[in-house]
Design a protein around this motif. Sequence first.
Motif, PDB file in Angstrom:
ATOM      1  N   ASN A 184     -55.239  11.929  45.699  1.00  0.00           N
ATOM      2  CA  ASN A 184     -55.001  13.353  45.941  1.00  0.00           C
ATOM      3  C   ASN A 184     -55.070  13.619  47.436  1.00  0.00           C
ATOM      4  OD1 ASN A 184     -54.818  14.044  43.202  1.00  0.00           O
ATOM      5  ND2 ASN A 184     -57.040  14.106  43.038  1.00  0.00           N
ATOM      6  N   VAL A 185     -54.126  14.396  47.921  1.00  0.00           N
ATOM      7  CA  VAL A 185     -54.065  14.745  49.332  1.00  0.00           C
ATOM      8  C   VAL A 185     -53.841  16.245  49.431  1.00  0.00           C
ATOM      9  CG1 VAL A 185     -52.837  14.348  51.501  1.00  0.00           C
ATOM     10  CG2 VAL A 185     -53.037  12.502  49.847  1.00  0.00           C
ATOM     11  N   SER A 186     -54.553  16.884  50.328  1.00  0.00           N
ATOM     12  CA  SER A 186     -54.351  18.316  50.557  1.00  0.00           C
ATOM     13  C   SER A 186     -53.428  18.503  51.750  1.00  0.00           C
ATOM     14  CB  SER A 186     -55.696  19.002  50.825  1.00  0.00           C
ATOM     15  OG  SER A 186     -56.515  18.902  49.695  1.00  0.00           O
ATOM     16  N   LEU A 216     -45.416  21.292  53.054  1.00  0.00           N
ATOM     17  CA  LEU A 216     -44.967  20.618  51.844  1.00  0.00           C
ATOM     18  C   LEU A 216     -43.650  21.218  51.351  1.00  0.00           C
ATOM     19  CD1 LEU A 216     -45.529  18.499  49.703  1.00  0.00           C
ATOM     20  CD2 LEU A 216     -46.899  20.192  48.486  1.00  0.00           C
ATOM     21  N   ALA A 217     -43.541  22.529  51.381  1.00  0.00           N
ATOM     22  CA  ALA A 217     -42.312  23.193  50.941  1.00  0.00           C
ATOM     23  C   ALA A 217     -41.139  22.803  51.835  1.00  0.00           C
ATOM     24  CB  ALA A 217     -42.506  24.705  50.946  1.00  0.00           C
ATOM     25  N   GLU A 218     -41.372  22.776  53.141  1.00  0.00           N
ATOM     26  CA  GLU A 218     -40.297  22.408  54.063  1.00  0.00           C
ATOM     27  C   GLU A 218     -39.881  20.954  53.867  1.00  0.00           C
ATOM     28  OE1 GLU A 218     -39.073  22.911  58.753  1.00  0.00           O
ATOM     29  OE2 GLU A 218     -41.138  23.343  58.136  1.00  0.00           O
ATOM     30  N   ALA A 219     -40.846  20.072  53.656  1.00  0.00           N
ATOM     31  CA  ALA A 219     -40.545  18.663  53.426  1.00  0.00           C
ATOM     32  C   ALA A 219     -39.684  18.510  52.172  1.00  0.00           C
ATOM     33  CB  ALA A 219     -41.835  17.860  53.296  1.00  0.00           C
ATOM     34  N   LYS A 220     -40.053  19.194  51.108  1.00  0.00           N
ATOM     35  CA  LYS A 220     -39.276  19.115  49.868  1.00  0.00           C
ATOM     36  C   LYS A 220     -37.875  19.674  50.069  1.00  0.00           C
ATOM     37  CE  LYS A 220     -43.021  18.882  46.554  1.00  0.00           C
ATOM     38  NZ  LYS A 220     -43.599  19.398  45.328  1.00  0.00           N
ATOM     39  N   GLU A 221     -37.784  20.782  50.815  1.00  0.00           N
ATOM     40  CA  GLU A 221     -36.490  21.397  51.089  1.00  0.00           C
ATOM     41  C   GLU A 221     -35.574  20.433  51.859  1.00  0.00           C
ATOM     42  OE1 GLU A 221     -35.182  24.847  54.095  1.00  0.00           O
ATOM     43  OE2 GLU A 221     -36.546  25.520  52.506  1.00  0.00           O
ATOM     44  N   LEU A 222     -36.159  19.635  52.721  1.00  0.00           N
ATOM     45  CA  LEU A 222     -35.399  18.688  53.528  1.00  0.00           C
ATOM     46  C   LEU A 222     -35.195  17.342  52.835  1.00  0.00           C
ATOM     47  CD1 LEU A 222     -37.085  19.455  56.950  1.00  0.00           C
ATOM     48  CD2 LEU A 222     -34.730  20.016  56.285  1.00  0.00           C
ATOM     49  N   GLY A 223     -35.708  17.198  51.627  1.00  0.00           N
ATOM     50  CA  GLY A 223     -35.531  15.971  50.869  1.00  0.00           C
ATOM     51  C   GLY A 223     -36.405  14.819  51.352  1.00  0.00           C
ATOM     52  N   ALA A 244     -43.674   9.416  53.418  1.00  0.00           N
ATOM     53  CA  ALA A 244     -44.029   9.968  54.729  1.00  0.00           C
ATOM     54  C   ALA A 244     -45.532   9.878  54.965  1.00  0.00           C
ATOM     55  CB  ALA A 244     -43.552  11.416  54.833  1.00  0.00           C
ATOM     56  N   ALA A 245     -46.315  10.164  53.931  1.00  0.00           N
ATOM     57  CA  ALA A 245     -47.770  10.063  54.053  1.00  0.00           C
ATOM     58  C   ALA A 245     -48.189   8.624  54.290  1.00  0.00           C
ATOM     59  CB  ALA A 245     -48.446  10.626  52.810  1.00  0.00           C
ATOM     60  N   GLU A 246     -47.569   7.689  53.586  1.00  0.00           N
ATOM     61  CA  GLU A 246     -47.890   6.274  53.747  1.00  0.00           C
ATOM     62  C   GLU A 246     -47.534   5.806  55.160  1.00  0.00           C
ATOM     63  OE1 GLU A 246     -47.611   2.177  51.188  1.00  0.00           O
ATOM     64  OE2 GLU A 246     -46.006   3.627  50.937  1.00  0.00           O
ATOM     65  N   ALA A 247     -46.385   6.241  55.663  1.00  0.00           N
ATOM     66  CA  ALA A 247     -45.979   5.863  57.023  1.00  0.00           C
ATOM     67  C   ALA A 247     -46.954   6.430  58.051  1.00  0.00           C
ATOM     68  CB  ALA A 247     -44.561   6.359  57.306  1.00  0.00           C
ATOM     69  N   GLY A 248     -47.351   7.671  57.859  1.00  0.00           N
ATOM     70  CA  GLY A 248     -48.312   8.288  58.779  1.00  0.00           C
ATOM     71  C   GLY A 248     -49.662   7.597  58.734  1.00  0.00           C
ATOM     72  N   LEU A 249     -50.117   7.255  57.540  1.00  0.00           N
ATOM     73  CA  LEU A 249     -51.394   6.562  57.392  1.00  0.00           C
ATOM     74  C   LEU A 249     -51.325   5.155  57.985  1.00  0.00           C
ATOM     75  CD1 LEU A 249     -54.266   6.674  56.359  1.00  0.00           C
ATOM     76  CD2 LEU A 249     -53.418   5.938  54.117  1.00  0.00           C
ATOM     77  N   ALA A 250     -50.202   4.465  57.778  1.00  0.00           N
ATOM     78  CA  ALA A 250     -50.031   3.125  58.359  1.00  0.00           C
ATOM     79  C   ALA A 250     -50.090   3.200  59.878  1.00  0.00           C
ATOM     80  CB  ALA A 250     -48.709   2.515  57.901  1.00  0.00           C
TER      81      ALA A 250
END
Length: 80
Positions: free
Chosen positions: A14-16, A22-29, A35-41
Motif C-alpha cells: 500500500n502506498v499513499s 494520481l488522477a493526473e498520472a491515470k489521465e496521462l496513461g 513509475a513507483a518502482e522506477a522511483g524507488l529503484a
Amino acid sequence: MVAVYAAVPKKATNVSLAESLLAEAKELGINVSQAAEAGLAKAVSDARAEAWLVENREAIESSNAYVEKHGLPLAKYRMF
C-alpha cells in the motif's frame, strides 16, 4: 534500472499518494506501479551511492591528497 526488477517476483504493498497526482498520472496513461518502482529503484541507487561515498571518504581524500602532492601516476604517458 526497472528492467532489472521486471523478472523478479512482485509483492503487493500500500502506498499513499496525492489524489491530484494520481488522477493526473491515470489521465496521462502512466502505469503507477511501474513509475513507483522506477522511483524507488532510483532512491535505492542514490542511497547506496551516498553510503559508498561515506564509507570510502577517507580513501578518496587520501588519494586526492596524493595526486595534489605528487601529480597523477603515469601522467607523462597521457595523450591528452
